[in-house]
Design a protein around this motif. Structure first.
Motif, PDB file in Angstrom:
ATOM      1  N   ASN A   8       0.823  -1.207   0.000  1.00 56.46           N
ATOM      2  CA  ASN A   8       0.000   0.000   0.000  1.00 56.46           C
ATOM      3  C   ASN A   8       0.858   1.258   0.000  1.00 56.46           C
ATOM      4  O   ASN A   8       0.538   2.254  -0.660  1.00 56.46           O
ATOM      5  N   PHE A  11       2.263   1.795  -3.412  1.00 59.40           N
ATOM      6  CA  PHE A  11       1.202   2.212  -4.336  1.00 59.40           C
ATOM      7  C   PHE A  11       0.916   3.703  -4.167  1.00 59.40           C
ATOM      8  O   PHE A  11       0.746   4.432  -5.152  1.00 59.40           O
ATOM      9  N   CYS A  12       0.852   4.175  -2.951  1.00 56.10           N
ATOM     10  CA  CYS A  12       0.598   5.589  -2.702  1.00 56.10           C
ATOM     11  C   CYS A  12       1.732   6.448  -3.259  1.00 56.10           C
ATOM     12  O   CYS A  12       1.504   7.526  -3.828  1.00 56.10           O
ATOM     13  N   LYS A 222     -10.801   6.385  -5.403  1.00 53.96           N
ATOM     14  CA  LYS A 222      -9.658   6.684  -4.543  1.00 53.96           C
ATOM     15  C   LYS A 222     -10.120   6.809  -3.091  1.00 53.96           C
ATOM     16  O   LYS A 222      -9.459   6.337  -2.149  1.00 53.96           O
ATOM     17  N   PHE A 225     -10.697   3.434  -1.855  1.00 54.18           N
ATOM     18  CA  PHE A 225      -9.417   2.778  -1.583  1.00 54.18           C
ATOM     19  C   PHE A 225      -8.825   3.264  -0.264  1.00 54.18           C
ATOM     20  O   PHE A 225      -8.352   2.476   0.569  1.00 54.18           O
ATOM     21  N   GLN A 229      -8.221   1.189   3.030  1.00 58.15           N
ATOM     22  CA  GLN A 229      -6.875   1.140   3.605  1.00 58.15           C
ATOM     23  C   GLN A 229      -6.912   1.459   5.101  1.00 58.15           C
ATOM     24  O   GLN A 229      -6.263   0.781   5.914  1.00 58.15           O
ATOM     25  N   SER A 257      -7.667  -4.923  -1.572  1.00 59.17           N
ATOM     26  CA  SER A 257      -7.158  -5.308  -2.894  1.00 59.17           C
ATOM     27  C   SER A 257      -8.166  -4.978  -3.987  1.00 59.17           C
ATOM     28  O   SER A 257      -7.805  -4.479  -5.062  1.00 59.17           O
ATOM     29  N   GLU A 260      -8.198  -1.265  -4.513  1.00 58.70           N
ATOM     30  CA  GLU A 260      -6.992  -0.851  -5.247  1.00 58.70           C
ATOM     31  C   GLU A 260      -7.160  -1.130  -6.740  1.00 58.70           C
ATOM     32  O   GLU A 260      -6.821  -0.291  -7.598  1.00 58.70           O
ATOM     33  N   ARG A 261      -7.679  -2.286  -7.091  1.00 62.15           N
ATOM     34  CA  ARG A 261      -7.882  -2.646  -8.502  1.00 62.15           C
ATOM     35  C   ARG A 261      -8.891  -1.706  -9.167  1.00 62.15           C
ATOM     36  O   ARG A 261      -8.686  -1.247 -10.288  1.00 62.15           O
ATOM     37  N   TYR A 263      -9.581   1.330  -8.282  1.00 57.72           N
ATOM     38  CA  TYR A 263      -8.980   2.658  -8.392  1.00 57.72           C
ATOM     39  C   TYR A 263      -8.053   2.736  -9.609  1.00 57.72           C
ATOM     40  O   TYR A 263      -8.067   3.706 -10.381  1.00 57.72           O
ATOM     41  N   LYS A 264      -7.255   1.713  -9.813  1.00 60.09           N
ATOM     42  CA  LYS A 264      -6.361   1.682 -10.975  1.00 60.09           C
ATOM     43  C   LYS A 264      -7.166   1.670 -12.285  1.00 60.09           C
ATOM     44  O   LYS A 264      -6.819   2.360 -13.249  1.00 60.09           O
TER      45      LYS A 264
END
Length: 508
Positions: A8, A11-12, A222, A225, A229, A257, A260-261, A263-264
């Motif tokens: 994490n 990623f940030c 985001k 996410f 988090q 997870s 995160e996916r 958000y991407k």
């Protein structure tokens, strides 16, 4: 630090670096500026503008039909033989007459004229008159016999250069009709330009506000996410303290997870929609446009009757049909005018020549007429065909009005449905926000499990996304409604001002 927490963190950092890099090449863009850029650079608009210019030039060409045509023509030619005129038979016919008169003719009362003053001095008596006249006729016989009675009137090789003029003075209305038709064709192409501008406005709204939607949807993802988090961190602390089971921690990890996916994926969608906007603006693909406007709705929208009235008055498709009606009427008049003659003034002036016959004049003027008396009934059939063409255009007009009425009604109802949906989602969003906050509080106090928190956050993100999408659909429907009604330029009035309600979804 656990493995998940390390991922994490990286990623940030990756997101932060990406944002800094993007900001270096970003360009804040209002919708009004985007509209100006599109009008300046979009190749589809440029193409239609050139077509309008083409029709304007063609209109100028047809105005020239009123004027005379002046040209310079040159010709050089050779023939197998020169042209000649043999008058030997004429000589043979008149020579005996001269011989008889010269030998046996009797003349009297012949005037004697002073060669210097031209006055008649006296009248000769018969004997003197006969002598003088026979002497004169005998001299003429010698000249006749010595003359060349086979004359060449045109050498076999010759050349000419002339200035010619042709001026139609009556064509049965064809020239006037051609000019009127040219003006109508310019109007049709100008309506085509308006139609293209309307279509491109809808395309721009779709892509510009599509980028706004994608950007705000990315913010929602985001937010989700970051919430997941935080939830994972809280769950991890509670697990380490023995307050929750490992399955609760695993549930939080899976939710993180997934967030995160998502958000991407949302971030990639932003870049995809930005590429589409660049294409509409005909801009460099490496320019990172950031929309300055937000999604919006309006407090009030005009009634259905207003939109229908605007459509009947300004819709470019209906305008084109009206102009095509006019073209059909002009064509019908031209075909009826084919029963009349065509009259033109003509003239020519010889500028220079080589071995051209001296019998040819230096200049010539005149008038000419062409009149088709019978053409196998073709004109009659054409006039009848024009009548059927008028009826076809009338049916097209009727069908277009019916279709547009149905389409305008559909768009108007969709616009109102989207306003209703947005208002309903406003209440749903408030409830989802309260439910999420209370669920997080209950989890921290040990009265709710991790799945409840994840479900509450997912529901909140879903409602926010639905609300954003409803705003977006409203904006697209409004632009389409303005396009069809023929007033796309009014979109700027609707997207800003006191009547506009800007979408704003606050973060948790």
């Amino acid at each position: 630090m656990s493995r998940q927490r390390l991922i994490n963190t990286f990623f940030c950092i990756w997101i932060g670096v990406g944002i800094v890099q993007a900001q270096a090449d970003t360009s804040l863009l209002t919708f009004e500026n985007a509209l100006q850029i599109m009008h300046t650079k979009n190749p589809s608009l440029q193409k239609v503008r050139q077509e309008v210019k083409q029709k304007e030039y063609e209109q100028g060409i047809r105005r020239g039909l009123y004027m005379p045509t002046v040209s310079v023509n040159a010709m050089a030619a050779t023939m197998s033989d020169p042209l000649h005129l043999d008058l030997t038979d004429v000589r043979d016919a008149i020579l005996p007459i001269y011989e008889v008169l010269g030998n046996y003719g009797v003349f009297s009362d012949v005037p004697y004229v002073n060669s210097q003053t031209g006055e008649v001095v006296t009248i000769l008596d018969e004997a003197t008159s006969t002598t003088e006249m026979r002497k004169t006729i005998s001299g003429r016989i010698e000249e006749i016999e010595a003359a060349d009675w086979d004359q060449i009137i045109q050498e076999k090789t010759f050349a000419t250069a002339s200035a010619d003029i042709s001026w139609p003075v009556f064509t049965g209305g064809k020239i006037a009709a051609a000019n009127k038709a040219a003006g109508v064709e310019v109007n049709i192409k100008q309506e085509e330009l308006r139609k293209t501008e309307g279509e491109l406005l809808t395309e721009l709204v779709t892509r510009y506000y599509g980028l706004v939607l994608a950007t705000q949807a990315s913010d929602v993802m985001k937010e989700k996410f970051e919430a997941m988090q935080k939830h994972y961190n809280d769950a991890n602390k509670m697990f380490e303290e023995g307050m929750i089971a490992k399955v609760e921690l695993l549930s939080a990890s899976v939710a993180l997870s997934d967030a995160e996916r998502e958000y991407k994926k949302a971030s990639r969608m932003v870049e995809t929609t930005r590429t589409g906007l660049s294409a509409t603006l005909a801009s460099q693909q490496d320019t990172c446009f950031v929309p300055a406007n937000l999604l919006f709705i309006n407090e009030e929208i005009p009634s259905l009757d207003y939109w229908l009235s605007q459509t009947w008055e300004t819709n470019p498709q209906l305008k084109q049909i009206d102009y095509n009606k006019e073209l059909v009427n002009i064509k019908s008049k031209v075909n009826k005018g084919s029963y009349l003659p065509t009259v033109a003034l003509i003239g020519t002036y010889n500028l220079a020549d080589y071995d051209l016959s001296p019998y040819m004049p230096d200049w010539m003027v005149g008038a000419g007429m062409s009149w088709t008396i019978f053409d196998g009934m073709s004109r009659n059939k054409q006039v009848k065909a024009d009548i059927t063409l008028k009826e076809q255009v009338s049916y097209i007009d009727e069908k277009a009005h019916d279709d547009l009425r149905a389409y305008i009604t559909k768009l108007y109802n969709e616009l109102n449905n989207e306003l209703v949906e947005i208002e309903e989602l406003k209440t749903t969003l408030q409830l989802a926000q309260e439910y999420y906050e209370s669920t997080v509080k209950a989890f921290n106090e040990g009265f709710a499990n991790s799945t409840s928190v994840v479900d509450a956050q997912s529901k909140l993100a879903q409602v926010k996304a639905l609300r954003l999408k409803a705003f977006y659909e409203y904006d697209i429907t409004l632009s389409t409604l303005l396009q069809v009604s023929g007033t796309p330029e009014q979109f700027l009035t609707y997207c800003s001002g006191e009547n506009a309600i800007i979408e704003s979804i606050e973060r948790n």
